[in-house]
Design a protein around this motif. Structure first.
Motif, PDB file in Angstrom:
ATOM      1  N   GLY A 131       2.486   6.196  10.752  1.00 16.66           N
ATOM      2  CA  GLY A 131       2.981   4.944  11.316  1.00 16.66           C
ATOM      3  C   GLY A 131       3.058   3.841  10.275  1.00 16.66           C
ATOM      4  O   GLY A 131       4.010   3.043  10.262  1.00 16.66           O
ATOM      5  N   ARG A 132       2.063   3.806   9.381  1.00 16.54           N
ATOM      6  CA  ARG A 132       2.082   2.806   8.313  1.00 16.54           C
ATOM      7  C   ARG A 132       3.286   3.032   7.397  1.00 16.54           C
ATOM      8  O   ARG A 132       3.938   2.079   6.970  1.00 16.54           O
ATOM      9  N   LEU A 133       3.570   4.308   7.076  1.00 15.69           N
ATOM     10  CA  LEU A 133       4.698   4.614   6.198  1.00 15.69           C
ATOM     11  C   LEU A 133       6.014   4.197   6.845  1.00 15.69           C
ATOM     12  O   LEU A 133       6.890   3.610   6.196  1.00 15.69           O
ATOM     13  N   LEU A 185       3.467   3.057  -3.402  1.00 21.81           N
ATOM     14  CA  LEU A 185       2.613   3.218  -2.227  1.00 21.81           C
ATOM     15  C   LEU A 185       3.304   4.085  -1.186  1.00 21.81           C
ATOM     16  O   LEU A 185       2.670   4.975  -0.588  1.00 21.81           O
ATOM     17  N   ARG A 186       4.578   3.866  -0.948  1.00 21.72           N
ATOM     18  CA  ARG A 186       5.324   4.703  -0.005  1.00 21.72           C
ATOM     19  C   ARG A 186       5.288   6.163  -0.446  1.00 21.72           C
ATOM     20  O   ARG A 186       5.101   7.071   0.380  1.00 21.72           O
ATOM     21  N   GLU A 187       5.441   6.406  -1.746  1.00 15.13           N
ATOM     22  CA  GLU A 187       5.427   7.779  -2.265  1.00 15.13           C
ATOM     23  C   GLU A 187       4.053   8.419  -2.063  1.00 15.13           C
ATOM     24  O   GLU A 187       3.962   9.610  -1.728  1.00 15.13           O
ATOM     25  N   LEU A 242       1.886   7.739   0.323  1.00 19.54           N
ATOM     26  CA  LEU A 242       1.759   8.045   1.748  1.00 19.54           C
ATOM     27  C   LEU A 242       2.567   9.283   2.103  1.00 19.54           C
ATOM     28  O   LEU A 242       2.087  10.168   2.845  1.00 19.54           O
ATOM     29  N   ALA A 243       3.784   9.388   1.582  1.00 19.05           N
ATOM     30  CA  ALA A 243       4.631  10.551   1.872  1.00 19.05           C
ATOM     31  C   ALA A 243       4.019  11.826   1.317  1.00 19.05           C
ATOM     32  O   ALA A 243       4.051  12.879   1.964  1.00 19.05           O
ATOM     33  N   THR A 244       3.429  11.740   0.116  1.00 24.08           N
ATOM     34  CA  THR A 244       2.787  12.912  -0.493  1.00 24.08           C
ATOM     35  C   THR A 244       1.608  13.385   0.352  1.00 24.08           C
ATOM     36  O   THR A 244       1.406  14.592   0.549  1.00 24.08           O
ATOM     37  N   ALA A 245       0.816  12.449   0.857  1.00 22.60           N
ATOM     38  CA  ALA A 245      -0.329  12.808   1.703  1.00 22.60           C
ATOM     39  C   ALA A 245       0.137  13.509   2.973  1.00 22.60           C
ATOM     40  O   ALA A 245      -0.464  14.494   3.412  1.00 22.60           O
ATOM     41  N   LEU A 246       1.221  13.032   3.551  1.00 23.98           N
ATOM     42  CA  LEU A 246       1.729  13.642   4.782  1.00 23.98           C
ATOM     43  C   LEU A 246       2.276  15.040   4.515  1.00 23.98           C
ATOM     44  O   LEU A 246       2.092  15.958   5.328  1.00 23.98           O
TER      45      LEU A 246
END
Length: 391
Positions: free
Chosen positions: A46-48, A111-113, A115-119
């Motif tokens: 949701g944050r992403l 930061l977006r990258e 978050l995307a990597t973690a997902l």
């Protein structure tokens, strides 16, 4: 800059994340933590989405709040790159008020990258059942020995902390200090976990300071939760009455062990008798931080008086002090059925073999010579308490 990280519960050391991978399976296998990690992944999705939807002109207040929360929570779930990238963005926004939208673009993209990597990495994580939700108000028929109130506005951190201790304590949560104050007054908990910055202000610290003025609440130990590694902020919390502190992001396993150990020691009562004020104050702080109830006195006569009116798990006695010396006091304790079973640890500057033997032959269970390291004294006494030999 966030180039140093103060580890949970008091030790300062340089941050080194070279050994930390962002693979969610690399370090934590505990089913509860895995479940909380999965919940956190849903949270950062949701944050992403929100961060991807934002565009210039940026809402700096909202973006600072988002980056602050992610900086404090990412590493606690094993996603250290999230904490690092969010921390970079937070520092930029806070320390450079005149930053342009163009200068924000690069750290925001990183930061977006992260978050995307973690997902993407989460696809390899086994999904397990999430722990039961934490109650926000006490039930009328609660029958749990320990009660903990958590005041934290970050849902993911609040869920993580409650999940770590819900098996050993009755946990109540609050999202702001108004609700937290009401819970504390209602529950009268054994321990409070309190975020120092709630809603972007020092509301948690202000709540702690206000509790110190209330007789029925000021003695409840409080562990502050902070995303700041500034020693000045930590010292302000300790001076305001905090028993200890946790710096976000934190190691869940380490923090869980520390908090559970504190709860296990709630029934421990330590007597410290030493005529050196500085030694006494240092040891009082160490044992209170470990979760023990502490009574301190400055003479053998005062120690004997305290022993007659209290139940103690262990007594730390200075070998040489006014009134009764340590050996005389120990002999008096052994002759009295009410105090004979209280284990005694001697603290002394006398380190000759004959002195050590006299103390041990009189009945002391340990003999620690001065100068000593306070952490060593704490470790040796806690080992005694955990061994079951203490009264």
């Amino acid at each position: 800059m966030r180039n140093r990280r103060m580890r949970a519960f008091g030790s300062m050391e340089p941050e080194d994340t070279s050994h930390v991978a962002d693979d969610p399976q690399d370090s934590v296998r505990d089913p509860v933590i895995l479940a909380l990690r999965m919940r956190y992944l849903a949270h950062i999705a949701g944050r992403l989405e929100a961060l991807e939807a934002c565009s210039p002109p940026y809402d700096r207040m909202w973006m600072t709040s988002q980056s602050h929360a992610l900086a404090g929570s990412g590493g606690s779930f094993g996603f250290w790159d999230i904490s690092s990238r969010a921390g970079d963005l937070e520092v930029l926004l806070k320390e450079s008020p005149g930053t342009t939208d163009g200068e924000i673009e690069a750290p925001l993209r990183r930061l977006r990258e992260a978050l995307a990597t973690a997902l993407l990495a989460s696809e390899e994580v086994e999904v397990v059942d999430a722990p039961a939700p934490v109650r926000e108000m006490p039930a009328a028929t609660t029958a749990v020995s320990s009660r903990v109130v958590i005041v934290e506005d970050d849902t993911s951190v609040r869920d993580l902390l409650s999940g770590l201790i819900s098996g050993v304590a009755d946990v109540f949560s609050a999202v702001d200090t108004t609700q937290g104050r009401r819970l504390i007054e209602t529950v009268k908990p054994d321990l409070i976990l309190l975020d120092n910055r709630i809603g972007g202000a020092d509301a948690g610290l202000e709540l702690l300071e206000s509790l110190q003025a209330v007789p029925g609440l000021k003695d409840i130990p409080v562990i502050m939760i902070t995303a700041s590694d500034d020693p000045g902020e930590v010292m302000r919390a300790l001076m305001a009455g905090a028993a200890d502190y946790i710096v976000k992001p934190f190691d869940p396993a380490e923090v869980g062990v520390k908090i559970r150990g504190r709860l296990d020691r709630l029934g421990s009562h330590v007597l410290i008798a030493d005529d050196d004020d500085t030694v006494r104050e240092m040891l009082v702080h160490k044992f209170q931080s470990a979760g023990c109830k502490v009574t301190s006195v400055e003479s053998g006569a005062d120690a004997w008086e305290a022993l007659q009116h209290g139940d103690y798990s262990v007594a730390l006695l200075d070998r040489m002090m006014p009134g009764y010396d340590g050996v005389t006091l120990l002999r008096m304790m052994k002759a009295d059925p009410r105090t004979a079973r209280v284990p005694v640890v001697f603290l002394t500057a006398r380190h000759y073999g004959a002195d050590v033997l006299e103390g041990l032959n009189t009945g002391a269970v340990d003999y620690i010579t001065k100068p000593f390291h306070a952490d060593e004294v704490l470790a040796r006494v806690l080992r005694l308490l955990n061994s079951g030999e203490a009264a």
